[in-house]
Design an enzyme around this catalytic site. Structure first.
Site, PDB file in Angstrom:
ATOM      1  N   CYS A 126       1.801   0.936  -8.543  1.00 33.66           N
ATOM      2  CA  CYS A 126       2.484   0.666  -8.242  1.00 33.66           C
ATOM      3  C   CYS A 126       4.411   0.786  -9.526  1.00 33.66           C
ATOM      4  CB  CYS A 126       3.367   0.119  -6.991  1.00 33.66           C
ATOM      5  SG  CYS A 126       3.122  -1.380  -7.642  1.00 33.66           S
ATOM      6  N   GLU A 158       5.523  -3.377   0.462  1.00 31.88           N
ATOM      7  CA  GLU A 158       5.370  -2.806  -0.782  1.00 31.88           C
ATOM      8  C   GLU A 158       4.968  -1.701  -0.688  1.00 31.88           C
ATOM      9  OE1 GLU A 158       8.394  -3.957  -2.550  1.00 31.88           O
ATOM     10  OE2 GLU A 158       8.568  -5.461  -1.299  1.00 31.88           O
ATOM     11  N   THR A 178       1.317   5.044   5.161  1.00 34.75           N
ATOM     12  CA  THR A 178       0.690   3.755   5.805  1.00 34.75           C
ATOM     13  C   THR A 178       1.280   3.531   6.494  1.00 34.75           C
ATOM     14  OG1 THR A 178      -1.727   3.437   4.363  1.00 34.75           O
ATOM     15  CG2 THR A 178      -1.502   1.728   6.281  1.00 34.75           C
ATOM     16  N   GLY A 186       0.618  -0.946   0.124  1.00 34.35           N
ATOM     17  CA  GLY A 186      -0.283  -0.004  -0.294  1.00 34.35           C
ATOM     18  C   GLY A 186       0.904   1.108   0.170  1.00 34.35           C
ATOM     19  N   SER A 187       0.895   2.097   0.928  1.00 31.40           N
ATOM     20  CA  SER A 187       1.193   3.280   0.837  1.00 31.40           C
ATOM     21  C   SER A 187       2.271   3.463   1.509  1.00 31.40           C
ATOM     22  CB  SER A 187      -0.216   4.875   0.405  1.00 31.40           C
ATOM     23  OG  SER A 187      -0.137   4.666   1.608  1.00 31.40           O
ATOM     24  N   VAL A 188       2.904   4.294   1.349  1.00 27.99           N
ATOM     25  CA  VAL A 188       3.975   4.791   2.108  1.00 27.99           C
ATOM     26  C   VAL A 188       3.326   5.273   3.378  1.00 27.99           C
ATOM     27  CG1 VAL A 188       6.080   6.251   3.102  1.00 27.99           C
ATOM     28  CG2 VAL A 188       5.570   5.083   0.537  1.00 27.99           C
ATOM     29  N   GLU A 230      -4.369  11.104  -2.533  1.00 27.00           N
ATOM     30  CA  GLU A 230      -3.556  11.393  -3.122  1.00 27.00           C
ATOM     31  C   GLU A 230      -3.484  10.818  -5.056  1.00 27.00           C
ATOM     32  OE1 GLU A 230      -0.440   8.200  -1.755  1.00 27.00           O
ATOM     33  OE2 GLU A 230      -2.104   8.061  -0.874  1.00 27.00           O
TER      34      GLU A 230
HETATM   35  P1  NAD Z   1      -3.034   2.475   0.612  1.00 31.68           P
HETATM   36  O1  NAD Z   1      -1.993   2.861   2.243  1.00 31.68           O
HETATM   37  O2  NAD Z   1      -3.865   3.486   0.976  1.00 31.68           O
HETATM   38  O3  NAD Z   1      -3.772   1.039   1.697  1.00 31.68           O
HETATM   39  C1  NAD Z   1      -3.777  -0.134   2.127  1.00 31.68           C
HETATM   40  C2  NAD Z   1      -4.574  -1.164   2.634  1.00 31.68           C
HETATM   41  O4  NAD Z   1      -3.423  -0.043   4.113  1.00 31.68           O
HETATM   42  C3  NAD Z   1      -6.094  -1.078   2.781  1.00 31.68           C
HETATM   43  O5  NAD Z   1      -6.315  -2.458   3.261  1.00 31.68           O
HETATM   44  C4  NAD Z   1      -6.580  -0.178   3.437  1.00 31.68           C
HETATM   45  O6  NAD Z   1      -7.037  -0.108   3.891  1.00 31.68           O
HETATM   46  C5  NAD Z   1      -5.524  -0.112   4.885  1.00 31.68           C
HETATM   47  N1  NAD Z   1      -5.467   0.355   5.803  1.00 31.68           N
HETATM   48  C6  NAD Z   1      -4.913   2.269   5.774  1.00 31.68           C
HETATM   49  N2  NAD Z   1      -4.636   2.598   6.746  1.00 31.68           N
HETATM   50  C7  NAD Z   1      -4.135   1.192   7.367  1.00 31.68           C
HETATM   51  C8  NAD Z   1      -4.313   1.538   8.926  1.00 31.68           C
HETATM   52  N3  NAD Z   1      -3.589   2.972   9.766  1.00 31.68           N
HETATM   53  N4  NAD Z   1      -3.541   0.376   9.488  1.00 31.68           N
HETATM   54  C9  NAD Z   1      -3.116  -0.501   9.314  1.00 31.68           C
HETATM   55  N5  NAD Z   1      -4.440  -0.653   7.679  1.00 31.68           N
HETATM   56  C10 NAD Z   1      -4.455  -0.067   7.147  1.00 31.68           C
HETATM   57  O7  NAD Z   1      -2.950   2.511  -0.206  1.00 31.68           O
HETATM   58  P2  NAD Z   1      -3.994   1.882  -1.603  1.00 31.68           P
HETATM   59  O8  NAD Z   1      -4.678   3.372  -2.203  1.00 31.68           O
HETATM   60  O9  NAD Z   1      -5.095   0.199  -0.845  1.00 31.68           O
HETATM   61  O10 NAD Z   1      -3.282   1.009  -2.338  1.00 31.68           O
HETATM   62  C11 NAD Z   1      -2.260   2.159  -3.788  1.00 31.68           C
HETATM   63  C12 NAD Z   1      -1.098   2.372  -3.067  1.00 31.68           C
HETATM   64  O11 NAD Z   1       0.169   1.235  -3.092  1.00 31.68           O
HETATM   65  C13 NAD Z   1      -0.237   3.199  -3.826  1.00 31.68           C
HETATM   66  O12 NAD Z   1       1.208   3.946  -3.220  1.00 31.68           O
HETATM   67  C14 NAD Z   1       1.167   1.946  -4.622  1.00 31.68           C
HETATM   68  O13 NAD Z   1       1.790   2.862  -5.281  1.00 31.68           O
HETATM   69  C15 NAD Z   1       1.117   1.021  -3.206  1.00 31.68           C
HETATM   70  N6  NAD Z   1       0.869  -0.318  -3.937  1.00 31.68           N
HETATM   71  C16 NAD Z   1       2.883  -0.818  -4.091  1.00 31.68           C
HETATM   72  C17 NAD Z   1       3.070  -1.942  -4.699  1.00 31.68           C
HETATM   73  C18 NAD Z   1       4.590  -3.035  -4.187  1.00 31.68           C
HETATM   74  O14 NAD Z   1       4.344  -3.761  -5.061  1.00 31.68           O
HETATM   75  N7  NAD Z   1       5.489  -2.184  -4.379  1.00 31.68           N
HETATM   76  C19 NAD Z   1       2.111  -2.998  -5.323  1.00 31.68           C
HETATM   77  C20 NAD Z   1       0.206  -2.199  -5.796  1.00 31.68           C
HETATM   78  C21 NAD Z   1       0.371  -0.833  -4.635  1.00 31.68           C
END
Ligand code: NAD
Length: 503
Positions: free
Chosen positions: A339, A305, A281, A277-279, A387
């Site tokens: 990503c 990641e 988080t 997910g995002s940095v 974002e």
């Molecule tokens: P996000 O960080 O908003 O959410 C990811 C997950 O974290 C979701 O399930 C969300 O509900 C959960 N979450 C949010 N806050 C939390 C907390 N405080 N505690 C626990 N869980 C929490 O990211 P997103 O918008 O779903 O995904 C997109 C991001 O993921 C982009 O930044 C993308 O670059 C990244 N990404 C990276 C890869 C990789 O392999 N490097 C692959 C896919 C996506």
């Protein structure tokens, strides 16, 4: 594969000594007009039209509903509620932890061959009878086109399940030296506690892998899917159960992100985080883990990641067509919501007029719309309004005699290190770029776009703030989810406590 499975089942103990299975990448289907896969997909899409699927929490083997009911909307048609779901409360998340822990020992003791077979079966279901369903759910729920759904929810997820199974079986064969007087062995145990798998919206395959890989290695898992990928995540979860995954091994816990994060990181049994997910988080979770460190029975494994803001650098010797077409695909496929998507293009001044003209001309042909109605759609609506994570490409035009400085600029002007591509024909230029950009990307492409990593071919991940670079899709990844135990058994009795030199 079915034939192979039947053969494996019939092998009994002999199968326990098999060191490997043969696995190849799942072929990507073309969905040409008149093809059976196109007909199956169109039927699956028609079945979803106007439908809202009820998706419960699945905790302690039971479907549970709470009053916090929410809806997942189709990104390109907000009037279509594709799923009705609810958030698990803190109490339910704790119940899920306890139910998972109660299942842990038995699951961990199950031979890896048996665990692997469940994932191989799930892969076969995805490859065959359930393919159209997960593709359609990924298209309608996450706004993917046919090909983007196919490379994600079919090909990549199938490959994750099959290759992880293969790697786990091979790891089991990796044993220490034994000598005449003692036999040594390595036991690949799951981690002692539970693993929290927290998945993003943008890849159905990633959710399945974040929960699936630790489970394969003998761990119990709480899977918190993304609110905006529930429809496809639940389909994957059900396929795993139907393939034979015991009910309590993976708890399906839709919940508010911070509530889930706060609850799992404050449990003494928290032993691993498998996050994409995002940095912000990931950083928040990491900080919570460090704040809670004194509570834990084990040092938790943290795998994350995150994002990229990835680069394409074009050298003056580049094939312009490859650079332009690769950049269009990388920056705009799936609305730039990968990503690995390209968001920074560096073009030499001499080629820029040509590149610009081609980029604009081809960009003008891109069709944006409803990918379920018109298969000619190149990308659809972005998932939500947070974002910037979308179809935006920035361009930096540089004087071509300053190529080396541009490489330094690329390396030093973002905190990320995920993917990057160089387009050049001159060998020395390619070598110099590889050297200077060594730390700028975990996945580096030469004359190819920065997206589209294939399991077992380009294991994926980056460092710096892009993540812990554990390379899902490669053999190293599963090592994160095992805590090996070295066992020495001595066959010769010890007759004296004194050493020979003491006589
Ligand atoms: P996000 O960080 O908003 O959410 C990811 C997950 O974290 C979701 O399930 C969300 O509900 C959960 N979450 C949010 N806050 C939390 C907390 N405080 N505690 C626990 N869980 C929490 O990211 P997103 O918008 O779903 O995904 C997109 C991001 O993921 C982009 O930044 C993308 O670059 C990244 N990404 C990276 C890869 C990789 O392999 N490097 C692959 C896919 C996506």
């Amino acid at each position: 594969m079915w034939r192979q499975l039947r053969a494996l089942r019939g092998c009994g103990r002999r199968w326990q000594h098999r060191s490997a299975i043969q696995v190849t990448n799942e072929p990507i289907l073309e969905f040409k007009p008149g093809s059976p896969e196109r007909a199956a997909l169109q039927k699956a899409l028609a079945d979803l039209r106007g439908k809202t699927e009820d998706i419960p929490c699945v905790i302690g083997g039971e479907e549970v509903w709470t009053p916090t009911v929410r809806y997942q909307l189709s990104p390109f048609n907000h009037a279509h509620k594709v799923a009705k779901y609810c958030y698990a409360s803190k109490e339910l998340i704790n119940k899920a932890i306890n139910a998972a822990l109660a299942a842990r020992k038995e699951w961990d003791l199950k031979p890896v061959q048996d665990r692997a077979q469940i994932f191989l079966k799930a892969a076969d279901m995805l490859s065959g009878p359930r393919r159209a369903e997960v593709l359609a759910k990924t298209m309608v729920g996450q706004g993917k086109t046919v090909i983007q759904a196919e490379i994600d929810a079919a090909a990549e997820l199938i490959d994750f399940f099959r290759f992880n199974a293969k790697y786990a079986l091979e790891l089991e064969q990796s044993q220490p030296l034994s000598v005449d007087i003692s036999t040594n062995s390595m036991v690949y145990r799951g981690l002692e506690g539970f693993v929290a798998a927290v998945s993003p919206f943008n890849f159905t395959a990633i959710g399945g892998n974040l929960a699936g890989a630790p489970a394969l290695m003998g761990n119990v898992v709480l899977w918190k899917p993304s609110d905006t990928a529930l429809l496809s995540s639940y389909a994957v979860y059900k396929i795993l159960l139907e393939a034979g995954l015991p009910p309590n091994v993976v708890q399906f816990v839709p919940s508010d992100g911070p509530e889930f994060g706060d609850t799992v990181t404050s449990s003494e049994h928290f032993c691993g985080l498998n996050f994409t997910g995002s940095v912000p988080t990931f950083k928040r979770l990491w900080k919570q883990v460090s704040e809670n460190l004194d509570r834990y029975r084990n040092f938790p494994r943290l795998a994350g990641e995150c994002g990229g803001k990835n680069f394409h650098v074009v050298h003056s010797s580049a094939d312009v067509g490859s650079a332009v077409n690769g950049t269009l695909r990388s920056a705009f496929e799936f609305g730039g919501q990968k990503c690995s998507a390209c968001s920074r293009l560096y073009a030499p001044a001499s080629l820029w007029p040509h590149i610009k003209e081609k980029l604009l001309e081809e960009h003008g042909k891109i069709k944006v719309g409803d990918p379920t109605q018109d298969f000619g759609t190149f990308f659809s609506a972005v998932i939500d309004a947070k974002e910037i994570f979308g179809p935006i490409l920035t361009v930096f035009v540089y004087p071509e005699n300053r190529y080396k400085e541009v490489l330094e600029l690329i390396d030093t002007t973002t905190p990320y290190g995920l993917t990057g591509a160089i387009f050049a024909q001159e060998k020395e230029v390619i070598e110099e770029s590889r050297r200077l950009l060594r730390n700028a990307a975990g996945n580096f492409y030469i004359n190819d776009k920065s997206t589209g990593a294939v399991v077992a071919q380009q294991p994926f991940g980056g460092s710096r703030i892009s993540g812990t670079n554990d390379k899902p899709g490669g053999p190293h990844y599963i090592l994160r989810w095992t805590s090996p135990q070295a066992v020495k058994e001595t066959h010769v009795p010890l007759r004296d406590w004194r050493y020979a030199y003491m006589q």
